[in-house]
Enzyme design. Sequence first.
Site, PDB file in Angstrom:
ATOM      1  N   ASP A  86       0.879  -1.222   0.090  1.00  0.00           N
ATOM      2  CA  ASP A  86      -0.009   0.069  -0.029  1.00  0.00           C
ATOM      3  C   ASP A  86       0.755   1.262   0.072  1.00  0.00           C
ATOM      4  O   ASP A  86       1.991   1.301   0.239  1.00  0.00           O
ATOM      5  CB  ASP A  86      -1.022   0.041   1.384  1.00  0.00           C
ATOM      6  N   GLU A 149       0.013  -0.952   5.690  1.00  0.00           N
ATOM      7  CA  GLU A 149       1.064  -0.550   6.565  1.00  0.00           C
ATOM      8  C   GLU A 149       0.663   0.610   6.945  1.00  0.00           C
ATOM      9  O   GLU A 149       1.320   1.043   8.271  1.00  0.00           O
ATOM     10  CB  GLU A 149       2.404  -0.975   6.038  1.00  0.00           C
TER      11      GLU A 149
END
Length: 390
Positions: A86, A149
């Site tokens: 991400d 994350e």
Amino acid sequence: MSRSSDFQATIDKLVRLIGFNSVSSRSNVAVSDCVSDYLQSIGFIVEQTQYVDAKEQTKVNLVAHRGPMYSCGPNTGGLAYFCHTDVVPADDWTGPNDDPFSAVVTDDRLYGRGACDMKGSLVAMLAAASRMKANDHSSPMWFVCTADEETGFGGAKHLVAHSAAYRELVQAQPVGIIGEPTSLQVVHAHKGISGFKITSRGRAAHSSTSGGVNSNIAMVPMFALIAELEQQTRDDARYHDTRFDPPTLSWNFGISDRATAINITPARTDAWVSLRTMPEIDGEDLIEMARQRAEELGLGFKRYDGGGHVWVDADAACIRTMCKLAGGTPQTVCYSTDGGQFTELKQLVVIGPGDIAQAHTSDEWITLEQLTRGIDLYENVIRQWCCELA
């Protein structure tokens, strides 16, 4: 394939990965499938686990393994590389490419969202792994690619709880590399992150009447305490760890009352506090003081599910070996990584190409020189912990 054509293939791969808009608010399925396909093409066996986040987006974690299956028992070692797929939003993008998800190379820099944090690191390790074959391994290697994350380590938390392949990895106790950008400097420790949210509820009304209850009023004494606690973290040496810079808890806070017009009484006020925890300093006593005060004032109080710190002794064997391979001396950093969820692993080190100063910027980039060096270093790392040394 020559090293020059190999590097061009790495550039092409990074451009492709950046092309997947994997901002944390969206699904990362497409980029994970792309990485999975490539890993399988170079001999990895891939496990994918999925979950649906709070915004009903499907997220994927990936664990891939290559190497002799017999060597995956308890304490058999090897190497595990960890990254996240991400990226942060790019709404304020100012790079030379109008589209942050359409990467460009200029002046020895590759621009694009995720170029530095941390798709550049991922393709560097993919390129390094492609330089050898499964039968070159005497010990196993893993790739671990997580979601979310950037928004609280949700992918790593789900992985730890639900991945059978990750359980096998933990049993083997490999050296774990967190590939966050460190300019290829060895990082043996980082801070964690914790925090809480406080909510005050009032009643909206036209401000010219007495029918409203301003939600900010009850928050005023709460904010006075939060400011006092913030100052205490600065002044009181009990909350300092000089092994980090800054050595404090980095207590930070903000407030929002959703006010849209001066003639409407605010009906809800939210305040948030975050702090950067350290190995022996977690600030829990300060958080408890805030919780008690919120309760006295009739305010809502909610803890954030943050991330833990990482601390591996600077003289640990894996750190010393990594310093020999990368050069330099081991350092500490004050940001957090998925590594705070992987503390079942006893050998962890943070090291990756790219400068952390470029992460999350409006013109994010990574230098081609860092990518080149990253590939070569990662190749040596794989050979060190996965292959028979000559």
